[in-house]
Design a protein around this motif. Structure first.
Motif, short mmCIF file in Angstrom:
data_model
loop_
_atom_site.label_atom_id
_atom_site.label_comp_id
_atom_site.label_asym_id
_atom_site.label_seq_id
_atom_site.Cartn_x
_atom_site.Cartn_y
_atom_site.Cartn_z
N LEU A 1 108.07 -45.61 27.08
CA LEU A 1 107.14 -45.63 25.91
C LEU A 1 106.02 -44.58 25.92
O LEU A 1 105.67 -44.41 27.02
N ILE A 2 105.75 -43.80 24.97
CA ILE A 2 104.42 -43.24 24.88
C ILE A 2 103.64 -43.90 23.90
O ILE A 2 103.90 -43.40 22.70
N SER A 3 102.63 -44.77 24.06
CA SER A 3 101.88 -45.35 23.26
C SER A 3 102.35 -46.17 22.17
O SER A 3 101.93 -46.92 21.62
N PHE A 4 103.72 -45.88 21.85
CA PHE A 4 104.39 -46.55 20.70
C PHE A 4 105.73 -47.17 21.21
O PHE A 4 106.36 -46.48 22.13
N VAL B 1 99.38 -68.13 13.42
CA VAL B 1 98.83 -67.41 12.69
C VAL B 1 98.75 -65.90 13.59
O VAL B 1 98.55 -66.03 14.75
N ILE B 2 99.22 -64.81 13.16
CA ILE B 2 99.46 -63.69 13.88
C ILE B 2 98.22 -62.84 13.32
O ILE B 2 98.02 -62.54 12.15
N LEU B 3 97.49 -62.05 14.17
CA LEU B 3 96.61 -61.28 13.86
C LEU B 3 97.06 -59.68 13.87
O LEU B 3 97.39 -59.26 14.94
N LEU B 4 96.82 -59.00 12.84
CA LEU B 4 97.31 -57.53 12.96
C LEU B 4 95.85 -56.82 12.53
O LEU B 4 95.15 -57.33 11.52
N ASP B 5 95.87 -55.71 12.86
CA ASP B 5 94.88 -54.72 12.14
C ASP B 5 95.63 -53.20 12.18
O ASP B 5 96.65 -53.01 12.45
N ARG B 6 94.51 -52.23 11.79
CA ARG B 6 95.09 -50.90 11.55
C ARG B 6 95.48 -50.20 12.82
O ARG B 6 96.35 -49.29 12.83
N GLY B 7 95.18 -50.83 13.84
CA GLY B 7 95.50 -50.17 15.16
C GLY B 7 96.79 -51.00 15.60
O GLY B 7 97.28 -50.41 16.76
N SER B 8 97.24 -52.00 14.76
CA SER B 8 98.63 -52.30 15.53
C SER B 8 99.78 -51.74 14.82
O SER B 8 100.07 -51.32 13.90
N ALA B 9 100.75 -51.29 15.78
CA ALA B 9 101.56 -50.14 15.55
C ALA B 9 102.87 -50.64 16.14
O ALA B 9 103.13 -51.59 17.13
N SER B 10 103.91 -50.13 15.71
CA SER B 10 105.62 -50.05 16.28
C SER B 10 105.91 -51.42 16.78
O SER B 10 106.03 -52.35 15.72
N GLY C 1 94.65 -60.43 8.63
CA GLY C 1 93.84 -59.26 9.15
C GLY C 1 94.14 -58.14 8.23
O GLY C 1 93.77 -58.06 7.24
N GLU C 2 94.50 -56.87 8.73
CA GLU C 2 94.43 -55.82 7.68
C GLU C 2 96.01 -55.37 7.99
O GLU C 2 96.76 -55.53 8.87
N ARG C 3 96.32 -54.50 7.03
CA ARG C 3 97.45 -53.63 6.82
C ARG C 3 97.81 -53.00 8.25
O ARG C 3 96.79 -52.28 8.61
N SER C 4 98.82 -52.92 8.88
CA SER C 4 99.06 -52.25 10.24
C SER C 4 99.10 -50.73 10.02
O SER C 4 99.22 -50.18 8.93
N PHE C 5 99.42 -50.02 11.35
CA PHE C 5 99.63 -48.72 11.17
C PHE C 5 100.63 -48.03 10.46
O PHE C 5 100.56 -47.08 10.01
N GLY C 6 101.76 -48.59 10.61
CA GLY C 6 102.97 -48.09 9.87
C GLY C 6 104.03 -47.17 10.54
O GLY C 6 104.23 -46.17 10.09
N LYS C 7 103.79 -47.45 11.86
CA LYS C 7 104.77 -46.41 12.72
C LYS C 7 106.20 -47.30 12.89
O LYS C 7 106.20 -48.41 13.91
N VAL D 1 108.92 -50.61 8.10
CA VAL D 1 107.49 -50.49 8.36
C VAL D 1 106.97 -48.97 8.21
O VAL D 1 106.00 -48.79 8.17
N GLN D 2 108.04 -47.98 8.55
CA GLN D 2 107.60 -46.52 8.72
C GLN D 2 106.99 -45.92 7.44
O GLN D 2 107.45 -46.19 6.30
N GLY D 3 105.52 -45.60 7.53
CA GLY D 3 104.80 -45.30 6.63
C GLY D 3 104.21 -46.22 5.70
O GLY D 3 103.39 -46.00 4.70
N ASN D 4 104.58 -47.64 5.77
CA ASN D 4 104.08 -48.63 5.08
C ASN D 4 103.26 -49.52 5.42
O ASN D 4 102.58 -50.01 5.05
N GLY D 5 103.69 -49.83 7.01
CA GLY D 5 102.85 -50.90 7.51
C GLY D 5 103.37 -52.23 7.12
O GLY D 5 104.13 -52.46 6.38
#
Length: 503
Positions: A14-17, A326-335, A354-360, A390-394
């Motif tokens: 993996l690279i970051s994702f 409960v699962i916590l997500l934020d905008r930095g949660s990806a892939s 939490g927040e809508r996630s990153f969408g990768k 989830v691609q582009g949608n989060g």
């Protein structure tokens, strides 16, 4: 053991994702007429003393890369157009390495990035570091660093029981030189590159502490980087945070879940914190989701033309079966983090706060090339148990938490050349709550030698430093409120029946 489907995978990186796979490229390759046009053109842009062997290696690099791209990319590639773009790239190309492989690698990297943000060319050194990042360990000195306002390398904290910690490095130290090389203005990646190396090899850091400057020489060691932390909240709520998915994350997760079960006789709930988790190995993310599921699909993949490729099925849940989650997500949660959260919700296991996630939600393969290095190519999309992408949608939370300090943030769909979204989940948040409205005092008892409470510090308005623990984690406090009485708990009566019905 998680059943992995019918297509074997040789290795995952993996690279970051999440979702990157290593696939060998073998057999002879010969240039097409279009490719030969590029091979002729790039020769005018390399160093004058390049040898025939260097040209042959670079030629093979380009032809191999185009071959695997045309065979495996998620969309059909127009090879003549790709080659023409490669030729057009030569005139404005700026490279540090003017060797044939340096020029060809730079051209490939630019044109792969033009396809999507995650496809890229990887030098042999980049490939080696990528493998290290997925193993959960690396050879270095053991410090967390950042750039300060003057673009100096700042020590955030030394990692416990590492060469840096034993040498007495402290938070807020500045690293001005590494082995005599001045670091002022250099990126963090350069500092990381210079501090990493072979186990046992020494590296000399020049440290600025206040007005004092001195050298520290330490020997590099194998640094284990934990990806999981755990705690009990108010003595009866289990909390586990997964910060990434690597080769050691499953073992760490199982260890902490076992400890949590032994510490809490009658758990009121469990919080799975995936905030700021950028992803990692897909197998690891699926395996960890499986720790909470008694059965069902976790995630699937589809390639070019929506052709189905792999399925990850759950076996039997071992931990906290039947305990509200409960699962916590934020905008930095990806892939991988997004896919794990979606799998738990769509299998009726927990609610997302939490927040809508990153969408990768795209899948990459790392393909080593016989000429050295490799290419990272997007080969497909991930699909959730309900066949959403989830691609582009989060992933949209069931309960959205609005924070006053929320800032503008680019998600996957905002990136240049981002792949288009497909088949989004039609769910909308059931409610949006202000973070301050559910603040409460909670007691967290963290445990485990590798997960001691961080001693990060932050500055207050008067310039004095204060322990970061004084700052509230209001999103986590909202999650705790879901298990208790009060305004947020009212939504539990609406969400739990939906979960049980699989809606």
């Amino acid at each position: 053991m998680l059943r992995k489907g019918i297509l074997p995978i040789l290795f995952a990186v993996l690279i970051s994702f999440a979702g990157t796979r290593l696939v060998a490229c073998a057999g002879p390759v010969w240039p097409s007429h279009e490719e030969q046009l590029f091979l002729d053109a790039y020769r005018d842009h390399v160093k004058v003393d390049a040898t025939d062997d260097e040209f042959a290696r670079a030629d093979k690099l380009y032809v191999e890369a185009v071959k695997v791209l045309s065979e495996t990319y998620v969309e059909q590639i127009d090879v003549p157009v790709f080659v023409q773009n490669s030729i057009a790239e030569l005139d404005g190309l700026e490279v540090e390495d003017p060797s044939p492989t340096g020029v060809v690698g730079a051209v490939l990297d630019e044109n792969l990035h033009a396809l999507d943000p995650h496809s890229a060319y990887m030098t042999p050194d980049m490939f080696r570091r990528l493998q290290e990042s997925t193993e959960g360990s690396f050879a270095g000195v053991g410090i967390v660093i950042s750039l300060d306002d003057e673009k100096r390398i700042r020590v955030v904290s030394p990692i416990d029981d590492t060469p840096a910690a034993r040498a007495g490095l402290q938070p807020d130290d500045r690293i001005t030189h590494i082995d005599g090389y001045e670091m002022n203005g250099e990126p963090i990646s350069e500092a990381v590159r210079r501090m990493r190396g072979r186990v046992g090899d020494p590296v000399t850091l020049t440290i600025m502490r206040g007005k004092e400057s001195f050298d520290v020489t330490v020997k590099r060691a194998r640094i284990e980087v934990p990806s999981v932390t755990a705690a009990t909240i108010d003595s009866d709520i289990a909390y586990i945070r997964v910060s990434r998915f690597d080769a050691t994350t499953l073992e760490q997760t199982q260890d902490y879940l076992s400890q949590l079960q032994s510490k809490i006789a009658k758990p009121r709930g469990i919080v799975v914190d995936l905030r700021r988790n950028p992803g990692g190995l897909l197998d690891s993310a699926a395996d960890i989701a499986d720790q909470f599921l008694t059965g069902g699909l976790i995630v699937a993949t589809e390639g070019r033309g929506e052709r189905k490729l792999r399925r990850y099925e759950a076996d039997v849940s071992d931990y906290f079966d039947g305990v509200p989650m409960v699962i916590l997500l934020d905008r930095g949660s990806a892939s991988g983090a997004e896919l794990m959260a979606a799998a738990l919700r769509e299998n009726g296991r927990g609610v997302i706060i939490g927040e809508r996630s990153f969408g990768k939600g795209s899948m990459q393969r790392i393909m080593p090339l016989t000429s050295g290095g490799g290419v990272k190519i997007t080969t497909g999309y991930y699909t959730t148990p309900e066949d959403h992408i989830v691609q582009g949608n989060g992933v949209v939370p069931d309960i959205e938490v609005l924070r006053a300090d929320e800032e503008e943030f680019e998600r996957e769909i905002d990136l240049a050349h981002a792949l288009p979204s497909r088949r989004r989940d039609p769910r909308q948040s059931l409610a949006s709550v202000d973070a301050k409205s559910c603040e409460r005092d909670i007691t967290m008892d963290r445990f485990g030698g590798a997960v001691e409470r961080e001693k990060a510090k932050a500055e207050t308005d008067d310039g004095k430093e204060t322990d970061a623990e004084a700052f509230r984690d209001s999103v986590l406090e909202c999650a705790v409120g879901y298990f208790e009485g009060g305004s947020l708990a009212n939504y539990r009566n609406q969400l739990e029946p939906l979960l049980r019905a699989g809606l």
